[in-house]
Each structure stands twice: as C-alpha cells, then as structure tokens.
Design a protein around this motif. Structure first.
Motif, PDB file in Angstrom:
ATOM      1  N   ASN A 225     -34.117 -43.703  19.761  1.00 17.11           N
ATOM      2  CA  ASN A 225     -33.017 -43.598  18.726  1.00 17.11           C
ATOM      3  C   ASN A 225     -33.677 -43.553  17.262  1.00 17.11           C
ATOM      4  O   ASN A 225     -32.939 -43.413  16.364  1.00 17.11           O
ATOM      5  N   ARG A 293     -38.673 -35.998  11.510  1.00 13.94           N
ATOM      6  CA  ARG A 293     -37.360 -35.523  11.861  1.00 13.94           C
ATOM      7  C   ARG A 293     -37.475 -33.980  12.118  1.00 13.94           C
ATOM      8  O   ARG A 293     -38.430 -33.280  11.432  1.00 13.94           O
ATOM      9  N   ALA A 304     -30.582 -41.904   3.572  1.00 13.19           N
ATOM     10  CA  ALA A 304     -29.661 -42.492   4.438  1.00 13.19           C
ATOM     11  C   ALA A 304     -30.240 -43.037   5.793  1.00 13.19           C
ATOM     12  O   ALA A 304     -29.793 -43.774   6.292  1.00 13.19           O
ATOM     13  N   ASP A 305     -31.509 -42.193   6.163  1.00 10.61           N
ATOM     14  CA  ASP A 305     -32.187 -42.712   7.255  1.00 10.61           C
ATOM     15  C   ASP A 305     -32.910 -44.115   6.989  1.00 10.61           C
ATOM     16  O   ASP A 305     -32.894 -44.980   7.700  1.00 10.61           O
ATOM     17  N   LYS A 307     -31.516 -46.345   5.033  1.00 10.66           N
ATOM     18  CA  LYS A 307     -30.257 -47.375   5.006  1.00 10.66           C
ATOM     19  C   LYS A 307     -29.875 -47.739   6.516  1.00 10.66           C
ATOM     20  O   LYS A 307     -29.627 -48.912   6.705  1.00 10.66           O
ATOM     21  N   ALA A 308     -30.100 -46.699   7.288  1.00 11.53           N
ATOM     22  CA  ALA A 308     -29.682 -46.879   8.626  1.00 11.53           C
ATOM     23  C   ALA A 308     -30.787 -47.396   9.494  1.00 11.53           C
ATOM     24  O   ALA A 308     -30.858 -47.607  10.735  1.00 11.53           O
ATOM     25  N   LYS A 310     -33.451 -46.233  10.710  1.00 10.52           N
ATOM     26  CA  LYS A 310     -33.910 -45.601  11.464  1.00 10.52           C
ATOM     27  C   LYS A 310     -35.254 -45.070  11.601  1.00 10.52           C
ATOM     28  O   LYS A 310     -35.744 -44.420  12.376  1.00 10.52           O
ATOM     29  N   SER A 329     -33.672 -55.393   1.369  1.00 12.71           N
ATOM     30  CA  SER A 329     -32.277 -55.385   0.830  1.00 12.71           C
ATOM     31  C   SER A 329     -31.710 -53.710   1.158  1.00 12.71           C
ATOM     32  O   SER A 329     -30.392 -53.743   1.023  1.00 12.71           O
ATOM     33  N   LEU A 330     -32.631 -52.586   1.274  1.00 12.57           N
ATOM     34  CA  LEU A 330     -32.148 -51.580   1.702  1.00 12.57           C
ATOM     35  C   LEU A 330     -31.978 -51.202   3.150  1.00 12.57           C
ATOM     36  O   LEU A 330     -30.823 -50.865   3.425  1.00 12.57           O
TER      37      LEU A 330
ATOM     38  N   GLU B  40     -21.019 -43.580   9.350  1.00 10.89           N
ATOM     39  CA  GLU B  40     -22.154 -43.436   8.775  1.00 10.89           C
ATOM     40  C   GLU B  40     -23.479 -43.389   9.827  1.00 10.89           C
ATOM     41  O   GLU B  40     -24.183 -42.693   9.847  1.00 10.89           O
ATOM     42  N   ALA B  44     -26.307 -40.573  11.000  1.00 10.78           N
ATOM     43  CA  ALA B  44     -27.705 -40.762  11.009  1.00 10.78           C
ATOM     44  C   ALA B  44     -28.267 -40.415  12.371  1.00 10.78           C
ATOM     45  O   ALA B  44     -29.256 -39.893  12.470  1.00 10.78           O
ATOM     46  N   ILE B  45     -27.310 -40.701  13.422  1.00  9.89           N
ATOM     47  CA  ILE B  45     -28.010 -40.330  14.773  1.00  9.89           C
ATOM     48  C   ILE B  45     -27.524 -38.901  15.135  1.00  9.89           C
ATOM     49  O   ILE B  45     -28.687 -38.453  15.832  1.00  9.89           O
ATOM     50  N   SER B 254     -29.530 -49.069  -2.391  1.00  9.82           N
ATOM     51  CA  SER B 254     -28.546 -49.610  -1.522  1.00  9.82           C
ATOM     52  C   SER B 254     -27.176 -49.613  -2.186  1.00  9.82           C
ATOM     53  O   SER B 254     -26.299 -49.860  -1.491  1.00  9.82           O
ATOM     54  N   MET B 256     -26.050 -47.180  -3.969  1.00  7.59           N
ATOM     55  CA  MET B 256     -25.457 -45.943  -4.070  1.00  7.59           C
ATOM     56  C   MET B 256     -24.496 -45.676  -2.928  1.00  7.59           C
ATOM     57  O   MET B 256     -24.798 -45.991  -1.823  1.00  7.59           O
ATOM     58  N   PRO B 257     -23.690 -44.790  -3.138  1.00 11.01           N
ATOM     59  CA  PRO B 257     -22.544 -44.553  -2.058  1.00 11.01           C
ATOM     60  C   PRO B 257     -23.303 -43.860  -0.850  1.00 11.01           C
ATOM     61  O   PRO B 257     -24.182 -42.908  -1.153  1.00 11.01           O
ATOM     62  N   ASN B 258     -22.784 -44.059   0.387  1.00 13.30           N
ATOM     63  CA  ASN B 258     -23.347 -43.405   1.387  1.00 13.30           C
ATOM     64  C   ASN B 258     -22.849 -41.950   1.639  1.00 13.30           C
ATOM     65  O   ASN B 258     -22.013 -41.686   0.909  1.00 13.30           O
ATOM     66  N   GLU B 259     -23.360 -41.346   2.319  1.00 13.17           N
ATOM     67  CA  GLU B 259     -23.154 -39.887   2.719  1.00 13.17           C
ATOM     68  C   GLU B 259     -21.679 -39.725   2.846  1.00 13.17           C
ATOM     69  O   GLU B 259     -20.888 -38.784   2.128  1.00 13.17           O
ATOM     70  N   ARG B 262     -19.589 -40.153  -0.167  1.00 11.26           N
ATOM     71  CA  ARG B 262     -19.776 -38.922  -1.171  1.00 11.26           C
ATOM     72  C   ARG B 262     -18.916 -37.944  -0.790  1.00 11.26           C
ATOM     73  O   ARG B 262     -18.173 -37.166  -1.791  1.00 11.26           O
TER      74      ARG B 262
END
Lengths: 518, 295
Positions: A225, A293, A304-305, A307-308, A310, A329-330, B40, B44-45, B254, B256-259, B262
C-alpha cells in the motif's frame, strides 16, 4: 469612413503606438541596478542627529505609518496584534504598523504592481523563490541599506554573521536584511521510522541516494500500500545538488554550476556532468523496480501522499534542528531526518528569506529601526510571530507556547519576521533547537561563490529557450520514466541548440569579473 | 400520410459528435463532484474515481465547520454580482442605444472609440494606477465592480441588437409626444428583452467568476469574493509544493485543505450559476447575434 478621417485616424494610431512604445521603454531599466541617492528624509535626519539610535529622543519622533508586505495567509485578528505592537512601541518607536499578508502564490505579482504604481509600502519580504530579490534590485525597487544599517541597526549588525551580508550584496551594495534562521543547506531524505526499524536500515551508514536501494526493495515487497520513494515532475535532482557538490547559482534547472570547493571557479553544465548521468541512471533503475508513483512524471504535488503517510521515503528541503518534528506534524508518524550531504552556506540558501526596504518608503530610517528591534526585542518578535498571550496562544512553559485554536492569529511562519531565534518554541519543538541551528549555520562550509549574484539579463532569450527544453526532459529523466541511454544525449543536444554553452560562457565571464574584484 | 424522411446517417453523426462533446464537458465535472464526496484516504490509495468508493460528506462538514469566511465571501460575491450586473447593464444598454441610433451623427466615431478599446488596452499597470492612485478605491468593493462596468464586447453586442429596431418606430413615438427618456424606457427596453437577458447572464458570469480584480486590489479579508478564495487555495498549494523544495523555508502544509475539501469548495462556488443558467437558455437563441441576419 471617408478618406480624410481614415488618414487622420492612421496618423493618430501611429502617434498612440509610438507613444506607448516610448512609455514602455521608460518603464524598463536597461542599465542594471541604478544607485539611488539616499532619500531626502534619510539625509535630513542624518544631518539633524548623527547619533546612534540608543540616544534617539523618542519624544521627538512623530507618529508614522509603516506598511509591511510579506507572504502568508491573512489572519482574521491581525488588527488587535497591530494595536498591541503600536502600543508596545509607543515610547520606543512611535509607529503605526500595517501588516499585510499576501498569499505566497501572488506575492510577486502584487509587489510588482505596487512598485509600478509608486510603491506605497515600507518593508517587504523578498527572496529567490517569492517576490524575486534580484528582479526587484534591478528595477530599483529597494533602497541600498549599508548606511542605514550602520546608523540605525547596531543590533542586527551584531547578530548576523558576515556570510549573511555577503549573500545579499548586489554590485557591492546590500539591498535586504537576511532573516536569521536556518541558512545552511543540506540535502535531506525523510524515511519513516517504523519502516527503517522493520527493515533494519541503519541511517548512519547512508551517504547518498544509492544506499537506499536495498531498503526500498524490501519496502516494495513488504508494503503493497505504500509508495517506496517520493518523486514528482519537479524532479529530484534539485534535492541532490548539494550532495553532488554543486552550487546552482544561475537557478534551478538552468545550466551553470560551480563545485563548492573549486577555487578556480570553473562553471560546468550540470546536465553534462557524470554526476547527473549516474543520478538519472539510478532513477531509471528505481522506476523500473516500481519505487515511484506510476504518474510521477506528470504529478505536480505530492502533499496529499505525504499527509496520508503513503511515502516510505520523502525527499526535499534541508536538514535543520527540529525538522523531523515538523515532518511528523504533517504525516502524523515518526520520521527520521537523514542528511545526505555536508551543510553548505550558499547565496541562494541565505536569500531564501530576507526583508527589504522600499525605495518609496517615506520613513526608511524608521523602518530600519523597527527591523533592528525585531532582531533584538523578544517581546516584539513574539507579538508578530505568535500574537497576544491568552488570546492567540497559551504558554506551556517559559519558552514553549501552544496556539489557541480559532484564536484568529497564527501566521505560523516565524522565519518571515526577522530573527527567528527570538521566538518561543511551538508545542512539539525541542527547546534548544535555535541554538543548534545557529551552530549549524556557523559550522557550515561556505561555498566559493558566496556573495556572487548572477545577472541573467544578457542571456534572457537563451534561458527562456532552455526552460522549454528542461520542462520537457527533466520530469522524464529525473523520474526515470525514459531510458537515459537514449534520452540524456538528446536532452544535452537540445540544450546546446537552445544556447546552453552561451549561458555557461556568460556565467564564467561574470564570475571571473567578480573574482577580480575580490 | 407520413411525410417524415428517414433520419440520414449524417444526422446521426452530428448527434454522435455532440454527445461525445457533451460528455467531455460533463465528465470532469462529475469527477469533481465525486471527489468532493470521497474519503481522502481512498483518493490516496485508489486515485480519482467516477463513483466514490465510500460516500462521505466529510469535506462539506469540514468546510461548514467554520463557515464564517465562506458565508462572508458568498455575500461579497453575490453583492458584487448583483450591483455590478445592474450598473453594467444599464450603462451598457444606454451607451449601445445611443450608438445604434442612425439619426445620431456622432455614432460612427463613438462606436469606433468603443471598438478601439477592444483591440488596444492600456495594459495592467495603467489601470492599476488609475484605480489605486487616482480613484483611491483599492481595497473597496468598487474596485471589484468598476473595471467591468463597460465591456466593449457587450456594448457592440447590444448595439447590434438595437440597430434592428426600425427608426420609424422611434419617430412615430416622437410624433405621439414621447421624449427621449420615455422612448428608451417604455419602448426600446421592453422590446429588447432577449438581448437584455443574454447580457445579464454574460455580465453576471463575469462578475461571479472574477478573481483577478480581487487579487490586484483586495487586502481586506472581509472583502474576498468566493472565487478568489478558491483561487488562493489552489494557487498556494501549487506554488508552495514546487518552491518548498528550493529554499530553506518551512510552511505547514498540514493546515492546507485536502483534495476533497478543495473540490467541495469548487462545487459550492460553481453551484449557484449552474442553477441560474437553464432559466436564461431560452433567450439565447434570439439574443446572441452580433449584427448577423436572424432567421
């Protein structure tokens, strides 16, 4: 329309067109930075009181407005912070401060327009990545600061090491005060701690990218994953230049680098270097092993990756004390900070965060006094950086604070406001990192080019042509999406056609001239 | 007796072409809707998907948690659109009417005057200086309204429509004792409803979708229109993700708003206009002819 009106109109048209051309010519300053005489207000005050600011009689200072533009998100409760600052400085400086936060993405455009329409501000954030420093200096938007610094900023002069001033000089003059924060640049990768533990990677032995290969293979096999390694169309070579010992003085993705320790100051084309070849070959290998990726070559942003959580290994930024807690923190997970180069002081690392005084400022000496206080006075700095105690933040202990949620003031960018080492620590930061950062700055090796600033004006055309070539090839090569055997020579060839050799020659010429003056 | 011809192949090809074209327009929008309702972590996945794997309204809840800024920017956008459209419409109509009157001798040079600005503009800096240093309306709502009040394209569109009104009609009204104002308000405006409706939509679109003027002139957070708020979020994320790699700067992404958030903002921003659009559709057929012969 009859003949006569047509004729009259065409004459009028020619008139208008030629007039507009003349005006356009006026707007451009073709001769590089002009040296403005010190403004009248400044010289007037100098004749009145040629004394240091400590003995400036505040009661004689009339109240003036200072406007400060910087990057960031506008804070809802900025009004009460401004009021508190003005109150605090009432008998120190007697000013009305106006803090204007402009989004990072539009700061440059906004300031360009402000300059074109006569300024109307006193202080501005300027750097090599937002509100371009050299562009502003070349257009004559900023005041030269040498005299003002001597006169009104003894504390700044005491605080900042010499190297910082070297970096901000353009043609021998200082046009901005470097903000005091992390200056040294160290290439860095951020592997997740749980994975380095699980797959037993000893980061102490990691010296460069290639040392990650076997670890990434294990991650690829064991963690379906996760994405083993961060990569995007921005390209990863920029995060490895220090590792390879290059000073990118012309700019990112423009041919022209000098080795940090090359006392001959020979300019090389990094894309023709064996280092670049080995780097893109490694990326190709990793891409085929599936470490990135699939859409890395077209991906603009991997936040986004991040934050997740990943990404097994993240890349980018610089080694700095407390950097791992920021990353945490991120991602919400423990991250290791692994330096893959030695720390180096470069011009670009220092001018990444500076503050300049506008040529349009009516009270440059007052703006300089204000800056000086920011470097000296902790109370003032924390007012700007964190807001008002009890309203915007709570104290956890003497040196650490916690932001109050929805308090209405939390710019979160201490490095914009002068001397970051005057600030409280944020909750989660280890006390003591400021001192460590100062040490890191002072222990970093200085690049041989520190203090040289490149003027791109003579080769603007070539740089624009090169930009279209790099925009096409850099994402492909540095994400390993294509075979470097075939595409790297093609890339170099197209760069040459776009004028890369001319850029190198021009850079060499300017460096030689600079060397002669030292 | 059925005299309808059999549909020919070419007709179906044309249909097909438009079906495909419409899909190209609709699918991206469906994606945006889908993402705004996705989780979210799913994005991502699994990447973007047309049908969300798990439908959640989390993004909208997150936005509406602190709705003050959002509601405020909505109000700004609505106010600017309503006031701006009304002002722009009345001035455009009056100017166009004057230009369309064949018995007005100055109409040709004046039309050229309007047309000329369509081709040559003073550029950004002069207009910036005008707003900021001469009119001193920067950082007010007027700076969002004034720059779009007269758009030459709209004036010419309206003029093209009004030119079709026969002069005889106006002259007969004069004989009956109507003055110029009365003719304009009681005769000309009522018969140009289709054009007015079309223009209203065009102008409202421009005001509603504009973020550029706000970028230039607005510093006060309480005057930020919706589109500018959206633009700022998107633009910031893009700018910072490229520049964070270049310098010694640290910005807390962190916050900032997520996808998904937005996309939810995008939906909220586009929403109202989407609902207004169908009501104006019927006027388009008549209103959108610039000097061409109407069928």
């Amino acid at each position: 329309m009859n003949k006569r009106t047509t004729k009259a109109l065409s004459v009028a048209l020619i008139g208008i067109l030629s007039l507009s051309m003349t005006l356009a010519g006026c707007g451009k300053n073709e001769t590089g930075p002009s040296k403005p005489a010190a403004t009248e207000t400044a010289s007037a005050t100098q004749t009145q009181e040629a004394a240091s600011p400590q003995t400036t009689d505040v009661s004689k200072l009339d109240n003036v407005d200072l406007t400060w533009y910087f990057g960031g998100t506008s804070q809802a409760d900025v009004g009460s912070v401004e009021k508190a600052i003005n109150e605090y400085l009432k008998d120190k400086l007697n000013i009305n401060i106006h803090l204007k936060a402009v989004d990072w993405g539009s700061l440059g455009q906004k300031m360009q327009l402000a300059n074109a329409s006569g300024g109307g501000y006193d202080l501005a954030f300027t750097s090599n990545w937002a509100n371009d420093y050299y562009q502003n200096v070349n257009k004559g938007a900023f005041l030269p600061l040498d005299d003002l610094l001597k006169q009104y900023a003894p504390d700044i002069m005491q605080t900042l090491p010499e190297g910082g001033w070297e970096a901000t000089r353009v043609n021998g003059e200082i046009y901005a005060v470097p903000n005091y924060q992390i200056w040294a640049r160290t290439d860095v990768v951020w592997p997740m701690k749980e994975l380095t533990d699980k797959y037993s990677l000893d980061v102490a032995n990691v010296k460069g990218y290639e040392d990650f290969t076997s670890f990434l293979e294990k991650v690829k096999a064991g963690e379906p994953n996760l994405i083993p390694f961060e990569n995007s169309k921005v390209g990863e070579f920029g995060n490895a230049v220090v590792h390879y010992g290059f000073d990118e003085f012309v700019g990112r993705n423009v041919p022209g680098v000098v080795k940090f320790d090359d006392s001959n100051l020979r300019v090389l084309n990094q894309f023709e270097s064996p280092e670049y070849q080995s780097f893109v070959t490694l990326m190709r290998d990793w891409n085929q092993k599936g470490f990135f990726r699939k859409d890395a070559a077209t991906l603009t942003d991997s936040t986004a990756d991040r934050k997740a959580a990943k990404l097994a290994v993240m890349v980018g930024g610089t080694v700095k004390p407390g950097g791992d807690t920021e990353m945490k923190s991120l991602t919400q997970k423990d991250v290791l900070m692994v330096g893959v180069s030695q720390p180096v002081l470069t011009t670009s690392g220092i001018i990444a965060t500076t503050t300049a005084i506008s040529k349009s400022s009516k009270n440059p000496e007052r703006a300089m006094m204000f800056l000086n206080l920011l470097y000296k006075d902790k109370t003032l700095f924390n007012l700007i950086a964190h807001g008002i105690e009890g309203k915007h933040y709570k104290k956890i202990n003497d040196e650490t604070v916690e932001t109050i949620k929805d308090g209405g003031y939390d710019p979160g960018t201490d490095w914009v406001f002068g001397n970051q080492f005057n600030g409280y620590y944020r909750n989660g930061q280890q006390p003591g990192i400021w001192e460590e950062t100062i040490k890191l700055n002072e222990s970093a090796a200085q690049s041989v080019l520190l203090g040289f600033s490149f003027d791109p004006t003579p080769i603007k055309t070539e740089i624009a042509q090169i930009a279209t070539v790099t925009a096409q090839y850099v994402p492909l090569l540095e994400t390993g999406s294509v075979d470097p055997e075939k595409f790297l020579p093609e890339f170099i060839d197209k760069l040459k056609k776009a004028g890369s050799d001319k850029v190198i020659q021009e850079a060499q010429k300017q460096i030689d001239a600079w060397k002669a003056t030292k | 007796m059925d005299i309808r011809r059999k549909p020919v192949l070419s007709k179906w090809l044309i249909h097909l072409w438009f079906i495909v074209f419409s899909l190209f327009c609709i699918i991206p929008f469906l994606y945006v809707i889908s993402i705004s309702f996705s989780k979210e972590s799913d994005i991502a996945i699994y990447g973007y998907q047309l049908i969300p794997r798990t439908i959640t309204t989390f993004a909208y809840e997150y936005l509406l948690e602190s709705p003050k800024a959002l509601i405020n920017s909505y109000l700004v956008s609505i106010t600017v659109t309503v006031l701006g459209t009304a002002l722009s419409l009345i001035i455009t109509a009056k100017l166009a009417y004057v230009l369309s009157r064949k018995d007005f001798h100055g109409s040709k040079p004046m039309s050229f005057f309007v047309f000329f600005t369509l081709l040559f503009s003073g550029g950004l800096v002069p207009s910036y200086i005008l707003i900021k240093n001469y009119m001193h309306i920067d950082d007010t709502m007027l700076s969002l309204i004034f720059p779009y009040v007269i758009m030459p394209w709209h004036v010419l569109l309206m003029k093209g429509f009004l030119s079709d009104i026969p002069l005889a009609l106006i002259e007969s009204a004069k004989i009956d004792g109507a003055g110029e104002w009365k003719i304009f308000y009681r005769i000309v405006l009522p018969i140009s409803k289709p054009a007015i409706a079309t223009l209203t939509l065009f102008i409202a679109f421009i005001y509603w979708n504009d973020w550029y003027m706000a970028l230039l002139y607005i510093d006060n957070q309480n005057l930020v229109p919706l589109q500018f708020m959206l633009y700022r979020i998107m633009n910031n994320i893009q700018f910072l993700s490229t520049s964070l790699q270049t310098g010694n700067i640290s910005i807390d992404l962190s916050q900032m708003p997520n996808e998904t958030a937005r996309m939810a903002i995008a939906i909220l921003a586009a929403g109202p206009i989407l609902f207004v659009f169908p009501f104006f559709q019927k006027y388009f057929v008549k209103g959108l002819t610039v000097g061409a012969v109407k069928g």
